[in-house]
Write an enzyme that holds these catalytic residues in place. Structure first.
Site, PDB file in Angstrom:
ATOM      1  N   ASP A  40      -2.701 -12.710  -2.353  1.00 26.89           N
ATOM      2  CA  ASP A  40      -3.958 -11.569  -2.469  1.00 26.89           C
ATOM      3  C   ASP A  40      -3.075 -10.618  -3.370  1.00 26.89           C
ATOM      4  O   ASP A  40      -3.154  -9.512  -2.905  1.00 26.89           O
ATOM      5  CB  ASP A  40      -4.670 -11.495  -1.492  1.00 26.89           C
ATOM      6  CG  ASP A  40      -6.033 -10.598  -1.959  1.00 26.89           C
ATOM      7  OD1 ASP A  40      -6.904 -10.875  -2.769  1.00 26.89           O
ATOM      8  OD2 ASP A  40      -6.125  -9.392  -1.564  1.00 26.89           O
ATOM      9  N   ILE A  41      -2.776 -10.604  -4.787  1.00 24.98           N
ATOM     10  CA  ILE A  41      -2.324  -9.666  -5.323  1.00 24.98           C
ATOM     11  C   ILE A  41      -3.175  -9.203  -6.693  1.00 24.98           C
ATOM     12  O   ILE A  41      -3.350  -9.757  -7.572  1.00 24.98           O
ATOM     13  CB  ILE A  41      -1.051  -9.880  -6.072  1.00 24.98           C
ATOM     14  CG1 ILE A  41       0.095 -10.370  -4.802  1.00 24.98           C
ATOM     15  CG2 ILE A  41      -0.338  -8.991  -6.922  1.00 24.98           C
ATOM     16  CD1 ILE A  41       1.426 -10.812  -5.081  1.00 24.98           C
ATOM     17  N   GLU A  42      -3.982  -8.058  -6.511  1.00 23.67           N
ATOM     18  CA  GLU A  42      -5.093  -7.599  -7.264  1.00 23.67           C
ATOM     19  C   GLU A  42      -4.490  -6.566  -8.203  1.00 23.67           C
ATOM     20  O   GLU A  42      -5.233  -5.650  -8.472  1.00 23.67           O
ATOM     21  CB  GLU A  42      -6.433  -7.543  -6.695  1.00 23.67           C
ATOM     22  CG  GLU A  42      -6.742  -8.723  -5.801  1.00 23.67           C
ATOM     23  CD  GLU A  42      -8.043  -8.250  -4.990  1.00 23.67           C
ATOM     24  OE1 GLU A  42      -8.912  -7.670  -5.601  1.00 23.67           O
ATOM     25  OE2 GLU A  42      -8.100  -8.977  -4.024  1.00 23.67           O
ATOM     26  N   GLN A  43      -3.374  -6.583  -8.778  1.00 22.12           N
ATOM     27  CA  GLN A  43      -2.813  -5.390  -9.485  1.00 22.12           C
ATOM     28  C   GLN A  43      -2.696  -5.756 -10.857  1.00 22.12           C
ATOM     29  O   GLN A  43      -2.719  -6.822 -11.448  1.00 22.12           O
ATOM     30  CB  GLN A  43      -1.048  -5.326  -8.923  1.00 22.12           C
ATOM     31  CG  GLN A  43      -1.177  -5.122  -7.472  1.00 22.12           C
ATOM     32  CD  GLN A  43       0.194  -5.447  -7.119  1.00 22.12           C
ATOM     33  OE1 GLN A  43       1.223  -5.190  -7.753  1.00 22.12           O
ATOM     34  NE2 GLN A  43       0.436  -5.901  -5.866  1.00 22.12           N
TER      35      GLN A  43
END
Length: 374
Positions: free
Chosen positions: A125-128
């Site tokens: 979960d990498i929401e960058q």
């Protein structure tokens, strides 16, 4: 004689492995610490943020639980007893994984943790924000590929998934290699919510996940040649409460301008509200439950103690059933929600029915355009 000797060696190795498993396994039955290896025909993917709500989940449906809360060995044992996978949360600043050595170190740490906790994979979960063709763009794809290769090699039947925005069109400046990531992972969990994170038109309150907008975005993913079996639709079990700068006679709620990543307005003008809280408020609101035919979503209006009008947009069994029908029609991998803890799991009979209806709405075979209004 050689064959008999080899056979005894295999038996001894199995006994030793089982003894080691029994010594450290937190489950009463050590077999429950073995990884889940079967591939589900249909995924019902649940995010769990901690606590004991999981005891009341509909385990006839759940296939995977992504643990975003504190590690709970009791949850692990119970999920495995139901044939459901338990996976880790994976998050890391992308600047930390541009370097292949740092990337490998992160993967190794997560893999060791998964093994130690007898888990079945990882949800990344990498929401960058990422720019196309930037070092982070390529590092992110490599991270997912290398994580999948390591987990699949070391944990039999493990699952490596990646969370993506509701649309592949650089939402919130997340310009990822969507087709590449889909190819190297087991599937993408599409977060079909928070679709007002960037409001480019009038600053007006709207649905968290408008029906047409949501489905068009899946078409966009498919047009990138992403296999439909690599897409799991995420639906929200929460809504947004917006304080209206002005509430017009025709029901439009004007929002305070809160910019986000280039857009002049956003859902940050409101606050997230769990479905269980919405159900306790909607019937006593000044409007009662209303339905927007264009966005195919429910909402209501209320007035707070300071006299300020609010508008609350959310999803309910009717709106979710419509989306579940699309999942079935287009042959997607499955459906899931953020998050499983947001329903009312109390013994109150009204709440129990509301909770059951939300779980049932995930079943595509029950989904239809004349779903109940409750």
């Amino acid at each position: 004689m050689a064959r008999i000797w080899c056979g005894w060696l295999l038996i001894l190795c199995f006994i030793q492995e089982f003894s080691q498993l029994a010594a450290s396994c937190p489950c009463a039955d050590p077999a429950l610490c073995r990884p889940i290896t079967d591939v589900k025909d249909f995924e019902v993917y649940v995010f769990d943020v901690g606590g004991k709500s999981w005891k009341f989940y509909d385990w006839t449906q759940v296939t995977t639980v992504a643990t975003f809360g504190k590690y709970d060995p009791e949850l692990l044992c119970y999920a495995h007893s139901k044939g459901a996978r338990i996976v880790l949360k994976g998050d890391v600043p992308l600047t930390e994984v541009i370097d292949p050595k740092k990337r490998a170190s992160w993967i190794s740490q997560k893999l060791d943790l998964a093994k130690k906790q007898y888990m079945d994979g990882i949800n990344i979960d990498i929401e960058q924000a990422v720019n196309t063709s930037s070092p982070e763009y390529y590092a992110l794809t490599a991270l997912v590929q290398e994580t999948a290769e390591a987990f699949h090699r070391e944990i039999v039947g493990s699952q490596v998934t990646f969370d993506v925005a509701w649309s592949p069109k650089c939402i919130d400046l997340r310009c990822y290699n969507y087709s590449g990531i889909a190819e190297v992972s087991d599937f993408l969990f599409v977060m079909s919510y928070d679709e007002q994170s960037q409001i480019w038109t009038d600053c007006i309150a709207g649905a968290n996940a408008p029906y047409n907008q949501t489905l068009i975005a899946y078409d966009d993913y498919l047009h990138l040649n992403v296999d439909p079996k690599k897409l799991v639709m995420g639906v929200p079990w929460y809504g947004y409460d917006y304080a209206c700068v002005n509430l017009t006679e025709d029901g439009k709620c004007t929002l305070k301008k809160v910019p986000f990543r280039g857009a002049p307005c956003s859902d940050a003008a409101g606050r997230q509200v769990p479905y269980k809280a919405i159900m306790k408020q909607v019937n006593s609101s000044i409007s009662g439950r209303l339905w927007d035919e264009q966005q195919m979503a429910p909402y209501y209006n209320y007035r707070d103690t300071k006299g300020i009008f609010h508008q609350v947009w959310y999803d309910d069994p009717r709106s979710i059933s419509l989306k579940a029908a699309y999942v079935a029609e287009r042959g997607l991998r499955g459906i899931g929600m953020w998050n499983g803890n947001l329903l009312d799991y109390s013994s109150d009979p009204v709440a129990k029915q509301q909770t059951e209806d939300m779980w049932n709405a995930l079943r595509p075979q029950r989904a239809n355009h004349s779903a109940p209004l409750s």
